[in-house]
Design a protein around this motif. Structure first.
Motif, short mmCIF file in Angstrom:
data_model
loop_
_atom_site.label_atom_id
_atom_site.label_comp_id
_atom_site.label_asym_id
_atom_site.label_seq_id
_atom_site.Cartn_x
_atom_site.Cartn_y
_atom_site.Cartn_z
N ALA A 1 0.70 2.47 3.89
CA ALA A 1 -0.29 3.53 3.68
C ALA A 1 -0.13 4.66 4.70
CB ALA A 1 -1.69 2.96 3.77
N ASP B 1 -7.42 7.10 -1.43
CA ASP B 1 -7.27 5.90 -2.25
C ASP B 1 -8.02 4.70 -1.71
OD1 ASP B 1 -5.13 7.08 -4.02
OD2 ASP B 1 -4.09 7.20 -2.09
N LYS C 1 -0.31 5.08 -0.72
CA LYS C 1 -1.76 5.19 -0.65
C LYS C 1 -2.20 5.96 0.60
CE LYS C 1 -2.32 2.51 -4.26
NZ LYS C 1 -2.80 3.07 -5.56
N ASP D 1 -3.94 -2.63 -4.91
CA ASP D 1 -4.09 -2.62 -6.36
C ASP D 1 -3.97 -4.02 -6.94
OD1 ASP D 1 -4.44 0.11 -6.36
OD2 ASP D 1 -2.36 0.57 -6.91
N LEU E 1 0.82 -1.21 0.00
CA LEU E 1 0.00 0.00 0.00
C LEU E 1 0.86 1.26 0.00
CD1 LEU E 1 -2.75 -1.04 2.58
CD2 LEU E 1 -2.85 -1.18 0.09
#
Length: 445
Positions: free
Chosen positions: A231, A282, A207, A425, A204
């Motif tokens: 993230a 995101d 993100k 993703d 991540l």
């Protein structure tokens, strides 16, 4: 299952006594660590598939010791069954009998993953029979695993293969300690969307993720796991939980947003904070939820309406706002529950809300895909939290004992690992999925 009990029945003289008395001996589950090997030993691939060699080459690139058709005397860390080209039920026999022999060599914490195709209404009866039969095979294998090993499946829809990005991502998830409490489950790869991360330890990276209900329990575990995976996290909870929320934020370098998710402008506040402070939005994790349990005969409007308002109506309202904003590539992961799949006594309101989450996810997948995004859900089973601690002691004890092969409740981190994966993703081709994290049991909330 209490750690003390697990320690007693798995060590020394008390282990022998537990064996003599036939007491349940829950295994220590192989959970994720960035420094741990992907599998505890070599992986054996059985069966044929058009992309079998490409799959094998990928596994080798992951640092795995790959064996084809025969592992010899080696103890195995994993077993991959390529069942996607079978045409009739009799085709299963040689592969499954070979798999049975391989299971004798499976190490504690090992993983079995089967690739198959979905049964369709337009299939020939023989083809549909073998494809649906694989579902029963994998779920049954999951119930036969010992030593914390698990068995799961990956279903490949038309146009996808074992080498499709999200198929490889799902395989890696099932192999790793991230899936410690996922057993007898299937993920369906619907498209060739998905991008494998440059660094599997930071899937991540770059993100910005928002987690609602993040002050404690599963929400706090989700926030910490997303941060570990790279993230920048925004933690959200009610103003009354401000102190606990600040502690979570401080532990991972997150920013905080005190917010009632049922507010009409909740989504706008989330977007303003995430984009204003961090430049993008995101990933949103809809974790905030409540229970107000009561038998339906004794249910009142206050209990029913409050659960629906927090657990599903707020998510629907926020998702509508996110879709209207056309945020590029936005991914949503919602918390469902096995109660929404199988029901639970005294939880008609809760089951309605969590079943509603599952319906929302299925119906919203195409809408989020239109802007390059996705939506998915995780349905926890018996997870050891403050919420499940309110279940009567006898019920909790029985629930732990009857769990098929893992014989223990899951931990909040088990739910968090699945959410981090589905929000990446790499999982884009799994849009619309609902993954149970329940140790193959339907007990719990």
């Amino acid at each position: 299952m209490a750690d003390k009990y697990m320690e007693l029945v798995n060590t020394g003289l008390t282990k022998k006594l537990a064996t003599m008395l036939g007491l349940p001996r829950p295994p220590r589950l192989r959970r994720y660590s960035p420094d741990a090997a992907l599998l505890p030993g070599p992986v054996l691939i059985l069966g044929a598939s058009a992309k079998a060699q490409e799959l094998s080459d990928t596994l080798v690139s992951w640092g795995l010791d790959v064996r084809r058709h025969d592992a010899g005397e080696a103890k195995l860390g994993g077993l991959v069954l390529l069942l996607d080209e079978l045409e009739r039920p009799t085709d299963l026999s040689p592969l499954m009998l070979a798999a049975g022999q391989a299971l004798r060599k499976l190490l504690p914490g090992g993983r079995v993953v089967a690739f198959s195709r979905p049964a369709g209404d337009d299939d020939e009866p023989q083809l549909s029979a073998v494809r649906q039969g694989i579902d029963g095979v994998v779920r049954s294998m999951g119930r036969e695993m010992r030593g914390g090993a698990t068995a799961n499946g990956i279903v490949l829809e038309a146009g996808t293969t074992v080498a499709s990005p999200s198929a490889l991502a799902a395989l890696r998830f099932f192999f790793s300690g991230r899936s410690a409490y996922v057993d007898g489950q299937f993920l369906t790869v619907r498209t060739n969307d998905g991008v494998l991360p440059a660094d599997f330890a930071k899937p991540l990276a770059g993100k910005v993720a928002v987690v609602t209900g993040a002050a404690r329990g599963i929400g706090a575990a989700i926030a910490k796991t997303l941060s570990r995976d790279g993230a920048q996290v925004v933690v959200v909870d009610m103003p009354a939980a401000g102190e606990a929320l600040a502690k979570v934020a401080n532990s991972i370098g997150a920013t905080t947003l005190q917010l009632d998710v049922t507010a009409e402008d909740a989504a706008q506040q989330i977007m303003d904070h995430a984009i204003g402070r961090h430049g993008s939005l995101d990933l949103v994790i809809h974790n905030a939820g409540i229970t107000r349990d009561k038998l339906l005969a004794n249910m009142d409007a206050g209990r029913w309406d409050s659960v629906i308002a927090v657990n599903i109506a707020s998510q629907l309202r926020m998702n509508e706002a996110f879709l209207a904003a056309k945020l590029p590539g936005l991914r949503i992961v919602s918390l469902a529950s096995t109660s929404g799949i199988a029901g639970n006594r005294g939880q008609t309101n809760y089951a309605a809300s969590k079943g509603g989450v599952i319906g929302m996810v299925h119906a919203s997948a195409k809408l989020f895909a239109e802007n390059g995004g996705s939506i998915a859900a995780v349905a926890p089973g018996f997870i050891e939290t403050e919420m499940t601690a309110k279940i009567p002691l006898g019920t909790r004890t029985v629930a732990r004992m009857v769990l098929p092969s893992l014989m223990q409740g899951g931990l909040p981190v088990d739910v968090a690992e699945a959410i981090s994966f589905l929000g990446s993703d790499a999982a884009a081709g799994l849009n619309g999925q609902v993954l149970r994290v329940c140790g193959q049991s339907l007990v719990g909330a």
